[in-house]
Design an enzyme around this catalytic site. Structure first.
Site, PDB file in Angstrom:
ATOM      1  N   GLY A 248       7.850  72.331  28.209  1.00 42.48           N
ATOM      2  CA  GLY A 248       8.538  73.179  27.264  1.00 42.48           C
ATOM      3  C   GLY A 248      10.009  73.455  27.414  1.00 42.48           C
ATOM      4  O   GLY A 248      10.594  74.061  26.509  1.00 42.48           O
ATOM      5  N   GLU A 290       4.402  70.004  32.916  1.00 41.99           N
ATOM      6  CA  GLU A 290       4.276  68.833  32.040  1.00 41.99           C
ATOM      7  C   GLU A 290       5.487  68.682  31.136  1.00 41.99           C
ATOM      8  O   GLU A 290       5.370  68.784  29.913  1.00 41.99           O
ATOM      9  CB  GLU A 290       3.059  68.994  31.127  1.00 41.99           C
ATOM     10  CG  GLU A 290       1.763  69.161  31.839  1.00 41.99           C
ATOM     11  CD  GLU A 290       0.649  69.656  30.923  1.00 41.99           C
ATOM     12  OE1 GLU A 290      -0.507  69.389  31.242  1.00 41.99           O
ATOM     13  OE2 GLU A 290       0.950  70.304  29.901  1.00 41.99           O
ATOM     14  N   PRO A 291       6.667  68.422  31.672  1.00 42.37           N
ATOM     15  CA  PRO A 291       7.823  68.246  30.800  1.00 42.37           C
ATOM     16  C   PRO A 291       7.738  66.935  30.015  1.00 42.37           C
ATOM     17  O   PRO A 291       7.318  65.909  30.560  1.00 42.37           O
ATOM     18  CB  PRO A 291       8.992  68.191  31.790  1.00 42.37           C
ATOM     19  CG  PRO A 291       8.381  67.695  33.074  1.00 42.37           C
ATOM     20  CD  PRO A 291       6.988  68.258  33.100  1.00 42.37           C
ATOM     21  N   GLY A 292       8.100  66.995  28.755  1.00 40.61           N
ATOM     22  CA  GLY A 292       8.177  65.786  27.942  1.00 40.61           C
ATOM     23  C   GLY A 292       9.606  65.629  27.453  1.00 40.61           C
ATOM     24  O   GLY A 292      10.371  64.779  27.913  1.00 40.61           O
ATOM     25  N   TYR A 334      10.831  70.477  11.018  1.00 42.05           N
ATOM     26  CA  TYR A 334      11.221  71.697  11.749  1.00 42.05           C
ATOM     27  C   TYR A 334      12.646  72.162  11.460  1.00 42.05           C
ATOM     28  O   TYR A 334      13.134  73.056  12.148  1.00 42.05           O
ATOM     29  CB  TYR A 334      11.134  71.476  13.273  1.00 42.05           C
ATOM     30  CG  TYR A 334       9.979  70.658  13.767  1.00 42.05           C
ATOM     31  CD1 TYR A 334       8.670  71.110  13.626  1.00 42.05           C
ATOM     32  CD2 TYR A 334      10.189  69.441  14.400  1.00 42.05           C
ATOM     33  CE1 TYR A 334       7.605  70.352  14.100  1.00 42.05           C
ATOM     34  CE2 TYR A 334       9.129  68.692  14.888  1.00 42.05           C
ATOM     35  CZ  TYR A 334       7.843  69.154  14.719  1.00 42.05           C
ATOM     36  OH  TYR A 334       6.802  68.406  15.199  1.00 42.05           O
ATOM     37  N   CYS A 360      11.597  57.616  -0.398  1.00 45.43           N
ATOM     38  CA  CYS A 360      11.605  58.094  -1.770  1.00 45.43           C
ATOM     39  C   CYS A 360      11.179  59.543  -1.875  1.00 45.43           C
ATOM     40  O   CYS A 360      10.136  59.849  -2.471  1.00 45.43           O
ATOM     41  CB  CYS A 360      10.711  57.215  -2.615  1.00 45.43           C
ATOM     42  SG  CYS A 360      11.477  55.625  -2.819  1.00 45.43           S
ATOM     43  N   GLU A 361      11.902  60.405  -1.245  1.00 48.70           N
ATOM     44  CA  GLU A 361      11.750  61.827  -1.512  1.00 48.70           C
ATOM     45  C   GLU A 361      13.005  62.561  -1.090  1.00 48.70           C
ATOM     46  O   GLU A 361      13.671  62.174  -0.125  1.00 48.70           O
ATOM     47  CB  GLU A 361      10.483  62.405  -0.878  1.00 48.70           C
ATOM     48  CG  GLU A 361      10.287  62.205   0.590  1.00 48.70           C
ATOM     49  CD  GLU A 361       8.938  62.804   1.005  1.00 48.70           C
ATOM     50  OE1 GLU A 361       7.938  62.095   0.853  1.00 48.70           O
ATOM     51  OE2 GLU A 361       8.900  63.953   1.457  1.00 48.70           O
ATOM     52  N   TYR A 390      10.022  62.673  20.733  1.00 43.62           N
ATOM     53  CA  TYR A 390       9.379  62.967  19.455  1.00 43.62           C
ATOM     54  C   TYR A 390      10.054  62.291  18.265  1.00 43.62           C
ATOM     55  O   TYR A 390      10.066  62.828  17.159  1.00 43.62           O
ATOM     56  CB  TYR A 390       9.275  64.485  19.236  1.00 43.62           C
ATOM     57  CG  TYR A 390       8.559  65.202  20.364  1.00 43.62           C
ATOM     58  CD1 TYR A 390       7.192  65.012  20.566  1.00 43.62           C
ATOM     59  CD2 TYR A 390       9.242  66.030  21.242  1.00 43.62           C
ATOM     60  CE1 TYR A 390       6.532  65.645  21.610  1.00 43.62           C
ATOM     61  CE2 TYR A 390       8.583  66.666  22.287  1.00 43.62           C
ATOM     62  CZ  TYR A 390       7.232  66.471  22.466  1.00 43.62           C
ATOM     63  OH  TYR A 390       6.576  67.091  23.509  1.00 43.62           O
TER      64      TYR A 390
HETATM   65  N1  LLP Z   1       2.032  70.066  27.576  1.00 48.26           N
HETATM   66  C1  LLP Z   1       1.369  70.361  26.451  1.00 48.26           C
HETATM   67  C2  LLP Z   1      -0.007  70.822  26.528  1.00 48.26           C
HETATM   68  C3  LLP Z   1       2.004  70.236  25.205  1.00 48.26           C
HETATM   69  O1  LLP Z   1       1.337  70.527  24.108  1.00 48.26           O
HETATM   70  C4  LLP Z   1       3.338  69.780  25.157  1.00 48.26           C
HETATM   71  C5  LLP Z   1       4.020  69.629  23.874  1.00 48.26           C
HETATM   72  C6  LLP Z   1       3.994  69.456  26.350  1.00 48.26           C
HETATM   73  C7  LLP Z   1       3.308  69.630  27.554  1.00 48.26           C
HETATM   74  C8  LLP Z   1       5.400  68.954  26.404  1.00 48.26           C
HETATM   75  O2  LLP Z   1       6.312  69.873  25.929  1.00 48.26           O
HETATM   76  P1  LLP Z   1       7.888  69.558  26.004  1.00 48.26           P
HETATM   77  O3  LLP Z   1       8.289  69.574  27.457  1.00 48.26           O
HETATM   78  O4  LLP Z   1       8.091  68.198  25.415  1.00 48.26           O
HETATM   79  O5  LLP Z   1       8.513  70.614  25.212  1.00 48.26           O
HETATM   80  N2  LLP Z   1       6.728  67.427  17.784  1.00 48.26           N
HETATM   81  C9  LLP Z   1       7.430  68.609  18.251  1.00 48.26           C
HETATM   82  C10 LLP Z   1       7.071  68.961  19.666  1.00 48.26           C
HETATM   83  C11 LLP Z   1       5.603  69.224  19.847  1.00 48.26           C
HETATM   84  C12 LLP Z   1       5.286  69.598  21.247  1.00 48.26           C
HETATM   85  C13 LLP Z   1       3.820  69.603  21.444  1.00 48.26           C
HETATM   86  N3  LLP Z   1       3.414  69.839  22.767  1.00 48.26           N
HETATM   87  C14 LLP Z   1       8.937  68.360  18.137  1.00 48.26           C
HETATM   88  O6  LLP Z   1       9.321  67.278  17.733  1.00 48.26           O
HETATM   89  O7  LLP Z   1       9.738  69.257  18.431  1.00 48.26           O
END
Ligand code: LLP
Length: 431
Positions: A248, A290-292, A334, A360-361, A390
């Site tokens: 997050g 769990e960083p993404g 968003y 087309c929107e 993402y």
């Molecule tokens: N762990 C869990 C259980 C999650 O649901 C998520 C993200 C993460 C870790 C990773 O979070 P991060 O570090 O990436 O913030 N599509 C949206 C983001 C959806 C995030 C969903 N879960 C966007 O493009 O902003």
């Protein structure tokens, strides 16, 4: 510049990860996703080092592969020693087929099907992150049938508002994910899991949201989780060996956005956890996060070619590009902010344009009101920054557009990590 891997050379041309963006666009075509592999590795090491310094060997960062999942990223994660968080058979398959070790795969999801469960148990992945009681029953049956003792974490909703946008707010008590601590539901969930004979409950998981900037969100989460751990210990004698605090941390999309000092945040968080754990008289669990986004976002840039420039005099100016919501739906979903830059020299007068796509929107907007050169024209290149998270993973074939390739930049070299979808690819599944 927005991130350290974006520069301009002596002719004012845009460079990403030290490489000339125009040359890359000429070689690979546009739209084009660029991924700075060195930056991904840098971010992985930042987390690894911060974890090591803050928790010693008793912790592991997992990469949330929903942010960007393809084999080359999984190989990087394996080499950098992270675990992987997955949310579908597709993400598990991608990791396994890239040679990622099964025991470091964690499987999430609030809607796992029987097929998902069967597949993941037979693949001998390390951990299920069980979302609910129904999943527990299905997993118990499947693991028993396969003669597997399955380790799990239980997903708990702590009841925290992380102050982010609604679509990614997952900590509040009434969200669709996990089981709330409130109303005794969390306790019932853990009790049920402990009664399952082939399920080994290693600990708890929570994730409160994405794009979190507030200083105290993770600390507040820890407070809720530790008091729940204490309750579990006192009432069930259960010892939480692993505590996963989810992902997050927010990233900068605009120059005006705050920078999060991740190592400093993790250090402060570790101190907070230690203090709360000792106050509760518990022993320190193994810590996972769990960083993404914060691992891959600033490693990405998308390059487009301008198709049309429209000056609706007195109304609005548009720059229409050869991509759009199909390769980056985040503004549409968003109202996500982005920084757009001309690839050629930035000198000269500017005008305000809506940067829009070819779908087309009328909602197909990458970013409204961006400043671009007043004389921008068809054939010019525009780069959108911080698209590593993402974007590729949320891309679609809307309007039967092929997804762009992902080109990796590493040590001054470049190579295709995901090739461009062709017209044949678009019809490959049609009968
Ligand atoms: N762990 C869990 C259980 C999650 O649901 C998520 C993200 C993460 C870790 C990773 O979070 P991060 O570090 O990436 O913030 N599509 C949206 C983001 C959806 C995030 C969903 N879960 C966007 O493009 O902003």
């Amino acid at each position: 510049m927005l991130t350290g891997n974006i520069q301009r050379d002596e002719f004012g041309e845009l460079c990403f990860a030290g490489q000339n963006v125009r040359s890359l666009a000429e070689e690979y075509g546009t739209p084009l996703y660029l991924m700075d592999a060195d930056r991904i590795r840098f971010n992985c090491r930042l987390y690894r080092k911060a974890f090591q310094e803050s928790f010693g060997e008793n912790a592991l960062p997992l990469y949330a592969s929903k942010a960007a999942s393809f084999r080359q990223i999984c190989r990087i994660m394996a080499e950098e020693g992270l675990g992987i968080d997955t949310v579908s058979r597709g993400e598990i398959y991608t990791a396994l087929s890239a040679g990622f070790p099964a025991e470091k795969i964690y499987f999430h999801g609030d809607g796992k099907t029987d097929e998902d469960i069967r597949y993941a148990v037979s693949a001998r992945i390390g951990f299920f992150i069980v979302d609910n009681e129904t999943e527990l029953e299905c997993l118990q049956a499947e693991a028993a049938a396969q003669g597997v003792r399955q380790k799990v974490l239980l997903r708990i909703t702590p009841g925290i508002d992380p102050h982010t946008y609604e679509a990614v707010n997952t900590g509040k008590v009434d969200v669709k994910f996990g089981v709330p601590i409130a109303e005794g539901l969390g306790l019932r969930f853990v009790k049920k899991a402990l009664a399952m004979d082939v399920i080994e409950v290693a600990g708890l998981h929570c994730h409160v949201g994405s794009m979190v900037f507030d200083e105290m969100v993770f600390e507040d989460t820890v407070d809720h989780m530790v008091s729940f751990m204490k309750e579990l210990h006192n009432t069930l004698g259960f010892v939480t060996q692993e505590l996963n605090l989810g992902g997050g941390y927010g990233v900068r999309y605009l120059e005006s956005d705050k920078t999060i000092d991740i190592p400093a945040r993790i250090k402060a968080l570790a101190e907070h956890i230690r203090q709360r754990i000792s106050e509760a008289g518990l022993s320190m669990p193994y810590i996972l996060m769990e960083p993404g986004r914060s691992i891959v976002a600033d490693a990405g840039m998308t390059v487009y070619t301008v198709s049309t420039v429209k000056h609706l005099t007195g109304l609005k100016n548009y720059v229409i590009i050869d991509g759009g919501m199909a390769d980056n739906p985040r503004y549409c979903l968003y109202q996500a902010p982005y920084t757009a830059l001309p690839v050629s020299c930035e000198e000269g007068s500017k005008e305000v344009f809506d940067l829009v796509g070819r779908c087309c929107e009328s909602g197909d907007i990458i970013q409204p009101e961006v400043k671009l050169p007043a004389n921008i024209k068809r054939g010019d290149l525009v780069a959108v920054c911080t698209t590593g998270a993402y974007n590729y993973s949320m891309a679609s074939n809307y309007n039967r557009l092929g997804r762009p390739p992902v080109v990796m930049l590493q040590g001054g070299e470049h190579f295709v990590a995901v090739r461009r979808e062709t017209l044949e690819d678009l019809c490959a599944l049609d009968v």
